[in-house]
Write a protein that holds these residues in place. Sequence first.
Motif, PDB file in Angstrom:
ATOM      1  N   ALA A   1       2.353  -7.646   7.967  1.00  0.00           N
ATOM      2  CA  ALA A   1       1.503  -7.452   9.142  1.00  0.00           C
ATOM      3  C   ALA A   1       1.779  -6.106   9.799  1.00  0.00           C
ATOM      4  CB  ALA A   1       1.727  -8.585  10.137  1.00  0.00           C
ATOM      5  N   ALA A   2       3.050  -5.699   9.811  1.00  0.00           N
ATOM      6  CA  ALA A   2       3.397  -4.391  10.386  1.00  0.00           C
ATOM      7  C   ALA A   2       2.756  -3.261   9.592  1.00  0.00           C
ATOM      8  CB  ALA A   2       4.910  -4.221  10.421  1.00  0.00           C
ATOM      9  N   LEU A   3       2.688  -3.406   8.275  1.00  0.00           N
ATOM     10  CA  LEU A   3       2.027  -2.403   7.440  1.00  0.00           C
ATOM     11  C   LEU A   3       0.528  -2.342   7.736  1.00  0.00           C
ATOM     12  CD1 LEU A   3       3.799  -3.115   4.029  1.00  0.00           C
ATOM     13  CD2 LEU A   3       4.105  -1.080   5.465  1.00  0.00           C
ATOM     14  N   VAL A   4      -0.067  -3.495   7.975  1.00  0.00           N
ATOM     15  CA  VAL A   4      -1.486  -3.519   8.323  1.00  0.00           C
ATOM     16  C   VAL A   4      -1.721  -2.833   9.669  1.00  0.00           C
ATOM     17  CG1 VAL A   4      -3.413  -5.050   8.944  1.00  0.00           C
ATOM     18  CG2 VAL A   4      -1.977  -5.571   6.952  1.00  0.00           C
ATOM     19  N   LEU A   5      -0.851  -3.063  10.627  1.00  0.00           N
ATOM     20  CA  LEU A   5      -0.992  -2.394  11.927  1.00  0.00           C
ATOM     21  C   LEU A   5      -0.789  -0.883  11.790  1.00  0.00           C
ATOM     22  CD1 LEU A   5       0.770  -4.859  14.391  1.00  0.00           C
ATOM     23  CD2 LEU A   5      -1.677  -4.551  13.982  1.00  0.00           C
ATOM     24  N   ASP A   6       0.146  -0.474  10.932  1.00  0.00           N
ATOM     25  CA  ASP A   6       0.322   0.962  10.682  1.00  0.00           C
ATOM     26  C   ASP A   6      -0.975   1.563  10.131  1.00  0.00           C
ATOM     27  OD1 ASP A   6       2.942   0.976  11.524  1.00  0.00           O
ATOM     28  OD2 ASP A   6       3.803   0.871   9.508  1.00  0.00           O
TER      29      ASP A   6
ATOM     30  N   HIS B   1       0.403  -3.689  -5.503  1.00  0.00           N
ATOM     31  CA  HIS B   1      -0.861  -4.198  -6.032  1.00  0.00           C
ATOM     32  C   HIS B   1      -1.921  -3.115  -5.869  1.00  0.00           C
ATOM     33  CE1 HIS B   1       1.429  -7.829  -5.263  1.00  0.00           C
ATOM     34  NE2 HIS B   1       0.522  -8.591  -5.843  1.00  0.00           N
ATOM     35  N   GLY B   2      -2.873  -3.057  -6.812  1.00  0.00           N
ATOM     36  CA  GLY B   2      -3.909  -2.051  -6.695  1.00  0.00           C
ATOM     37  C   GLY B   2      -3.298  -0.665  -6.625  1.00  0.00           C
ATOM     38  N   GLY B   3      -3.615   0.064  -5.545  1.00  0.00           N
ATOM     39  CA  GLY B   3      -3.093   1.420  -5.406  1.00  0.00           C
ATOM     40  C   GLY B   3      -1.966   1.571  -4.411  1.00  0.00           C
ATOM     41  N   SER B   4      -1.432   0.460  -3.880  1.00  0.00           N
ATOM     42  CA  SER B   4      -0.356   0.553  -2.883  1.00  0.00           C
ATOM     43  C   SER B   4       1.010   0.721  -3.552  1.00  0.00           C
ATOM     44  CB  SER B   4      -0.318  -0.703  -2.002  1.00  0.00           C
ATOM     45  OG  SER B   4      -1.374  -0.706  -1.067  1.00  0.00           O
ATOM     46  N   ALA B   5       1.838   1.557  -2.944  1.00  0.00           N
ATOM     47  CA  ALA B   5       3.177   1.812  -3.487  1.00  0.00           C
ATOM     48  C   ALA B   5       4.020   0.538  -3.447  1.00  0.00           C
ATOM     49  CB  ALA B   5       3.864   2.909  -2.678  1.00  0.00           C
TER      50      ALA B   5
ATOM     51  N   THR C   1       6.158  11.264   7.632  1.00  0.00           N
ATOM     52  CA  THR C   1       5.018  10.368   7.672  1.00  0.00           C
ATOM     53  C   THR C   1       5.302   9.105   6.875  1.00  0.00           C
ATOM     54  OG1 THR C   1       3.531  12.273   7.827  1.00  0.00           O
ATOM     55  CG2 THR C   1       2.559  10.155   7.220  1.00  0.00           C
ATOM     56  N   ARG C   2       5.042   7.949   7.470  1.00  0.00           N
ATOM     57  CA  ARG C   2       5.272   6.684   6.792  1.00  0.00           C
ATOM     58  C   ARG C   2       4.155   6.426   5.790  1.00  0.00           C
ATOM     59  NH1 ARG C   2       6.542   0.862   9.756  1.00  0.00           N
ATOM     60  NH2 ARG C   2       6.851  -0.353   7.837  1.00  0.00           N
ATOM     61  N   LYS C   3       4.521   5.880   4.623  1.00  0.00           N
ATOM     62  CA  LYS C   3       3.524   5.535   3.615  1.00  0.00           C
ATOM     63  C   LYS C   3       2.598   4.453   4.159  1.00  0.00           C
ATOM     64  CE  LYS C   3       6.289   6.373  -0.547  1.00  0.00           C
ATOM     65  NZ  LYS C   3       6.900   5.705  -1.742  1.00  0.00           N
ATOM     66  N   LEU C   4       1.341   4.539   3.734  1.00  0.00           N
ATOM     67  CA  LEU C   4       0.356   3.551   4.154  1.00  0.00           C
ATOM     68  C   LEU C   4      -0.087   2.704   2.973  1.00  0.00           C
ATOM     69  CD1 LEU C   4      -1.939   5.790   6.386  1.00  0.00           C
ATOM     70  CD2 LEU C   4      -0.246   4.132   7.185  1.00  0.00           C
ATOM     71  N   LEU C   5      -0.571   1.540   3.267  1.00  0.00           N
ATOM     72  CA  LEU C   5      -1.189   0.704   2.255  1.00  0.00           C
ATOM     73  C   LEU C   5      -2.424   1.402   1.686  1.00  0.00           C
ATOM     74  CD1 LEU C   5      -1.095  -2.668   4.237  1.00  0.00           C
ATOM     75  CD2 LEU C   5       0.285  -2.147   2.203  1.00  0.00           C
ATOM     76  N   ASN C   6      -2.619   1.295   0.382  1.00  0.00           N
ATOM     77  CA  ASN C   6      -3.851   1.800  -0.200  1.00  0.00           C
ATOM     78  C   ASN C   6      -5.027   1.006   0.369  1.00  0.00           C
ATOM     79  OD1 ASN C   6      -5.345   3.400  -2.198  1.00  0.00           O
ATOM     80  ND2 ASN C   6      -5.740   1.424  -3.167  1.00  0.00           N
ATOM     81  N   HIS C   7      -6.137   1.690   0.640  1.00  0.00           N
ATOM     82  CA  HIS C   7      -7.240   1.024   1.319  1.00  0.00           C
ATOM     83  C   HIS C   7      -8.567   1.697   0.995  1.00  0.00           C
ATOM     84  CE1 HIS C   7      -5.872   4.298   3.928  1.00  0.00           C
ATOM     85  NE2 HIS C   7      -7.116   4.358   4.380  1.00  0.00           N
ATOM     86  N   LEU C   8      -9.636   1.004   1.318  1.00  0.00           N
ATOM     87  CA  LEU C   8     -10.991   1.517   1.169  1.00  0.00           C
ATOM     88  C   LEU C   8     -11.737   1.250   2.459  1.00  0.00           C
ATOM     89  CD1 LEU C   8     -13.305   2.668  -0.628  1.00  0.00           C
ATOM     90  CD2 LEU C   8     -13.776   0.295  -1.324  1.00  0.00           C
TER      91      LEU C   8
END
Length: 376
Positions: free
Chosen positions: A71-76, A53-57, A2-9
């Motif tokens: 942008a690719a991370l956002v699409l993921d 930044h914040g909680g993102s790796a 599984t690919r890591k995702l950006l931390n988000h809310l």
Amino acid sequence: MTRKLLNHLVEGPGTAPALLLGPSLGTSYALWDQVAPELSVTHRVVRWDLPGHGGSAPDLIGPGATVGDLAALVLDLADSLGIDRFAYAGVSLGGAVGLHLAVHHPERVSSLAVICSSAHFNGSKPWQERAELVRREGLTALAESANSRWFTTGFTVPRLLEDHRNADPEAYAACCDALASFDLRDRLPEISAPTLLIAGRQDPATPPAHLREIADAVASATLVELPGASHLAPAQCPAAVLTALRAHFGGGAKRGMEVRREVLGDAHVDRAQAWQTPFTARFQDFISRYAWGEIWTDPTLSRRERSMITLTALVAHGHYDELAMHVRAARRGGLTPEEIGAVLLQTAVYCGVPAANSAFATAQRVLAEEEDDDAG
């Protein structure tokens, strides 16, 4: 794997239209604290953190990163949440990500807002130098000057300054690499999504001229300049940013008027408009924008369900003129006379027999008028 995702809310109804919010360099999704909760009334809001930044790796990107990589991370992230198409708003680097998505993935972006950002960031040299500085000395010196870069004199947001101090230096430097190589000026005319540009008139990082340049190149663009705002407008001028975003992303009176006509019919709305005076104009705008533009557009309930609820509420409060109007609306929306009768019978139990008696009389009159019209 599984690919890591950006931390988000994620905030707002899961069935509502998706709206992604991107941050600026050095901040976290806390940049949107004063705006996102209000937007989540009508949207499924997803705000995310940059790598490191914040909680993102921090290892989501590395040296030589590009805005396309972000942008690719956002699409993921969107894919992981089951979001195929979304509205997007971003500040500074987050705005650059939005521009990249609108150019390279137009099928994903329904509408775009670019805030205190640019199609280029004054060439590569300043960002290469900043990246080298951060890799060599860390973020301490930059964090100390962040307030003057971000806000006008006398204003501050301690949480965002803390985000800057706590960002990972390597990931921050990689984001600088992305800004150094970013230049979409030649591609701006390709953007087809409705685009809002918000500029802070006191912004030293991306002055209004940068946003005007985008507005001049994008056919569907609107430009708003905020007096007194510096680089992080959503934090410094949240009410003004919220008003602009609400209007742009479809929660305003225009969409409300469309729904109002669909539910009540052109004849009724035309009469209401004809009776409008300067005294009632603000109320009519309020009804279109709030009742019809926000409540009736919320997809959580179907229009049939909303009609049933509305009929019940009008009976409960004895608003029989309004009830007549909404009986007609219910018929336009597909409710049968039998279903309307069942709703009114239910009101006899919970609103009282006298109220239901009056309601049946009103509904019967409306349905009889409908039969006469059909016979004619």
